[in-house]
Write an enzyme that holds these catalytic residues in place. Structure first.
Site, PDB file in Angstrom:
ATOM      1  N   PRO A   2     -36.785  38.032  -0.697  1.00  0.00           N
ATOM      2  CG  PRO A   2     -37.739  39.265  -2.482  1.00  0.00           C
ATOM      3  CD  PRO A   2     -36.789  38.012  -2.285  1.00  0.00           C
ATOM      4  CD  GLU A   3     -39.051  32.723   1.645  1.00  0.00           C
ATOM      5  OE1 GLU A   3     -40.262  32.279   2.455  1.00  0.00           O
ATOM      6  OE2 GLU A   3     -38.444  32.107   1.557  1.00  0.00           O
ATOM      7  CG  HIS A  96     -27.103  44.574 -11.230  1.00  0.00           C
ATOM      8  ND1 HIS A  96     -26.808  44.320 -12.417  1.00  0.00           N
ATOM      9  CD2 HIS A  96     -26.199  44.170 -10.441  1.00  0.00           C
ATOM     10  CE1 HIS A  96     -25.854  43.330 -12.581  1.00  0.00           C
ATOM     11  NE2 HIS A  96     -25.187  43.435 -11.338  1.00  0.00           N
ATOM     12  NE  ARG A 114     -31.619  34.727 -10.859  1.00  0.00           N
ATOM     13  CZ  ARG A 114     -31.894  33.527 -10.338  1.00  0.00           C
ATOM     14  NH1 ARG A 114     -31.897  33.543  -8.893  1.00  0.00           N
ATOM     15  NH2 ARG A 114     -32.560  32.749 -10.779  1.00  0.00           N
TER      16      ARG A 114
END
Length: 280
Positions: A2-3, A96, A114
């Site tokens: 994600p940018e 996750h 993460r």
DNA sequence: GGGTACCTGAAA
DNA sequence: TTTCAGGTACCC
């Protein structure tokens, strides 16, 4: 993933899916969101979904008379994803899952292997954090960029990652922008001429806008039942292309490390200008 | 300013 | 097995 372009894509896709729905409950695994904040979210209607820098903001209406509007802010960091599932819809057994936002008529999964991602509740009038300028905002102009660059001696590439200057640019687009602007990533940010600043401004706008049009560089769907990556990956000029021919001149793309992060560039296309220099 | 840590998985 | 990954907070 994600940018700015990826987050913009997520927000645009989520907006029509969520608008008008009532948030019934938020389930979390781990310390993602305080009990009090989860309680605060219940029963509120979604007013809209927007991007704030690299964050997704879900605006929520008041929960009743005398209560204030608020918003849920989700930062995907490195590996976060938001996946929408309609009634009865499943996606195998997703791993996750850090949070599930349960709405009338569907649920939004926050998936983040993460666990760097964050979710928080804030009041609707809270100031937007980090104070940087959004490069897609109309108020961003070449003189504004010149002011932000100021006299910085930081390298251009690390400078572009600073969220207290420009919002939303990350490691992929920093390299892509500097290639498009034909600027050496090691140049001191404050050393650009007026012409170079105009080039950099144009590159910031055009690279980000093009990436948004192609739904970002890589990420799995949501809203859509099939996993579909963003379309910009194959259009990358330098990022991840170490040793491959530059799309501009054919010379092989270089990778260097700045602040422990990869920077990709073309020595010829982004080297010092030759015009006007003395020739031996 | 730059280095390191946070955490997990994929790829070398 | 080691290295690397799209982000950022916190250390000197």
């Amino acid at each position: 993933m994600p940018e700015l372009p990826e987050v913009e894509t997520v927000a645009r896709q989520l907006a029509p899916l969520l608008a008008g729905r009532v948030l019934r409950r938020i389930d979390v695994r781990g310390p993602l969101l305080e009990v009090a904040d989860r309680h605060l979210a219940r029963g509120r209607r979604v007013l809209g979904v927007t991007r704030l820098g690299k964050q997704v903001a879900i605006a929520l209406g008041p929960a009743g008379r005398g209560t204030a509007a608020c918003r849920l802010i989700c930062h995907l960091r490195m590996t976060g994803r938001l996946i929408w599932l309609g009634p009865g819809e499943t996606r195998g057994n997703p791993r996750h899952v850090r949070a599930t936002l349960r709405f009338d008529g569907g649920r939004l999964l926050f998936i983040d292997p993460r666990r760097f991602g964050t979710l928080r509740m804030e009041s609707a009038d809270a100031p937007v954090g980090n104070s940087g300028t959004d490069p897609m905002d109309g108020r961003f102009t070449p003189p504004v960029l010149a002011g932000l660059l100021g006299g910085s001696r930081q390298g251009l590439k690390p400078w572009l990652l600073r969220q207290d200057r420009l919002l939303g640019i990350g490691n992929i687009y920093a390299s892509e922008i500097l290639f498009a602007a034909r600027l050496d990533p090691r140049r001191a940010a404050g050393s650009l001429s007026r012409g170079e600043i105009r080039r950099m401004f144009g590159a910031v706008r055009s690279v980000l806008a093009r990436a948004i049009r192609h739904c970002g560089t890589t990420f799995s769907d949501f809203g859509d039942t099939r996993g579909r990556p963003g379309g910009f990956g194959r259009l990358l000029a330098v990022y991840g292309r170490e040793g491959l021919p530059c799309r501009g001149c054919g010379r092989s793309v270089r990778r260097i490390v700045q602040q422990s992060r990869s920077t990709f560039y073309c020595e010829r296309c982004q080297g010092p200008r030759r015009a006007g220099m003395f020739v031996a």
